[in-house]
Design a protein around this motif. Sequence first.
Motif, PDB file in Angstrom:
ATOM      1  N   HIS A  38       0.849  -1.200   0.000  1.00  0.00           N
ATOM      2  CA  HIS A  38       0.000   0.000   0.000  1.00  0.00           C
ATOM      3  C   HIS A  38       0.876   1.239   0.000  1.00  0.00           C
ATOM      4  N   ASP A  58       6.148   2.796   6.949  1.00  0.00           N
ATOM      5  CA  ASP A  58       4.752   2.394   6.695  1.00  0.00           C
ATOM      6  C   ASP A  58       4.090   3.356   5.708  1.00  0.00           C
ATOM      7  N   ASN A  59       4.045   3.142   4.452  1.00  0.00           N
ATOM      8  CA  ASN A  59       4.693   2.056   3.762  1.00  0.00           C
ATOM      9  C   ASN A  59       5.386   2.604   2.523  1.00  0.00           C
ATOM     10  N   GLU A 106      -5.265   1.500   2.454  1.00  0.00           N
ATOM     11  CA  GLU A 106      -5.023   0.389   3.378  1.00  0.00           C
ATOM     12  C   GLU A 106      -5.285   0.820   4.806  1.00  0.00           C
ATOM     13  N   GLU A 107      -4.817   2.029   5.124  1.00  0.00           N
ATOM     14  CA  GLU A 107      -4.933   2.531   6.500  1.00  0.00           C
ATOM     15  C   GLU A 107      -6.391   2.792   6.877  1.00  0.00           C
ATOM     16  N   ASP A 157       4.640  -4.709   3.561  1.00  0.00           N
ATOM     17  CA  ASP A 157       4.120  -3.582   4.335  1.00  0.00           C
ATOM     18  C   ASP A 157       5.026  -3.370   5.545  1.00  0.00           C
ATOM     19  N   MET A 158       5.843  -2.312   5.504  1.00  0.00           N
ATOM     20  CA  MET A 158       6.849  -2.009   6.534  1.00  0.00           C
ATOM     21  C   MET A 158       8.004  -3.003   6.419  1.00  0.00           C
TER      22      MET A 158
HETATM   23 ZN   LIG Z   1       1.103  -0.379   6.492  1.00  0.00          ZN
END
Ligand SMILES: [Zn+2]
Length: 295
Positions: free
Chosen positions: A108, A128-129, A162-163, A190-191
Motif C-alpha cells: 500500500h 509504513d509504507n 489500506e490505513e 508492508d513495513m
Molecule cells: Zn502499512
Amino acid sequence: MRNIIFVLFFLCCCSTKQISQPVDYITPAKILSEVTFLASDAMQGRYYRSNEARIAANHIAESWKNSGLVPLPNQNSMYLPIEDLRAAPNVAAMLQGTGSDFVLITAHYDHLKPRKSGTDKIYNGADDNASGTAALIVIADALSKLQTTPEASIVLVAFTGEEAGLVGSEHFANTSPIPVHRIRALLNLDMISRGERNTIFLEGAPDAPRISLAINKANTKVGLHIIKNKHPEWLQRSDQAPFLERGVPSVFLSVEDHEDYHRVTDHTDKILPDLAAKTAQLSFLAAIDLANGVP
Ligand SMILES: [Zn+2]
C-alpha cells in the motif's frame, strides 16, 4: 604475445564481472531515494483521499511506465479507481508473461492524514509504507532488465486506502481485473525497513508451500534472516487478507511494530535501506521463480 593474451583474458574477466544480474538493479540507494520522496513533508502523509496521494500514484505509474511495464489486461490505464471518487486510485501494472497466470507483488502507498496539533503534524510513513512502495518501484526497474519472458505475468499493485481498512485491496479483490483463480501467488510488503538489521518476518508460509519454497530458494542468494510464522494474526491486518479470503496463496513480509509505528516520527532517516532492498530482491527473485516454475 603471451602478455597480450593475458591482458585480453584479464579484460574479458573484468568486463564479464561488470555485467549485472537484473536483481542487482535493486539497490539500497534507489530505495532510499524513493522513500525520501514519498515520505517527504511535501507529500503530507499520503492520506488516501488527498491530492498528495494522487501525486504518489502518479509517481508510481510514471516510474513503472519508464520501466516498460504495461496496464493489466483489458485496462487502458495503470490507474484503477475505487468506488469512492474522493480516493486516489489503486495503481497496477505488469510485465506480460507467455501464459495466462499471474504472480502479484503488492504494497500500500497511502498512509495517514496530518494531525491538527503539535509541532510536527505530518505522518511521513517512511517505513509504513513508503518502504514497500519504493520496493515496487525498484522491482519494476529490475523486471525491465530480464532477458527472458516469464511464463506467468508479474503484476505490481500499489494499493490505496489500506490505513482506512484495506479499502483498495478489498476493491481490487472484489472487482479483480484479472481472474482471481489465475493468481498463482501474492507477496505483500508492508513495513520492510526497520527493526533488526537483516531480519524480516514472513507470515502465511505454511498455507503457501510453493511460495515458501521460492522464498527459501531466493534467500540462498539474498541472505536475509527470515523469521517465519511468529505473528499469524498479521495476515488479517494488511492487504493480503482479502486475497487469502478468496483462496489466493499469499504471504506477508514485514518487520515488527516499532516505536515510530503510526507516529509522526516514522521518518526516512530511521529506515534501513539495505533491509528494504534485500526484501525487495527476495520478492523479485521469488516472483520470477513462481512465474516460471510448476504452479
Ligand atoms: Zn502499512
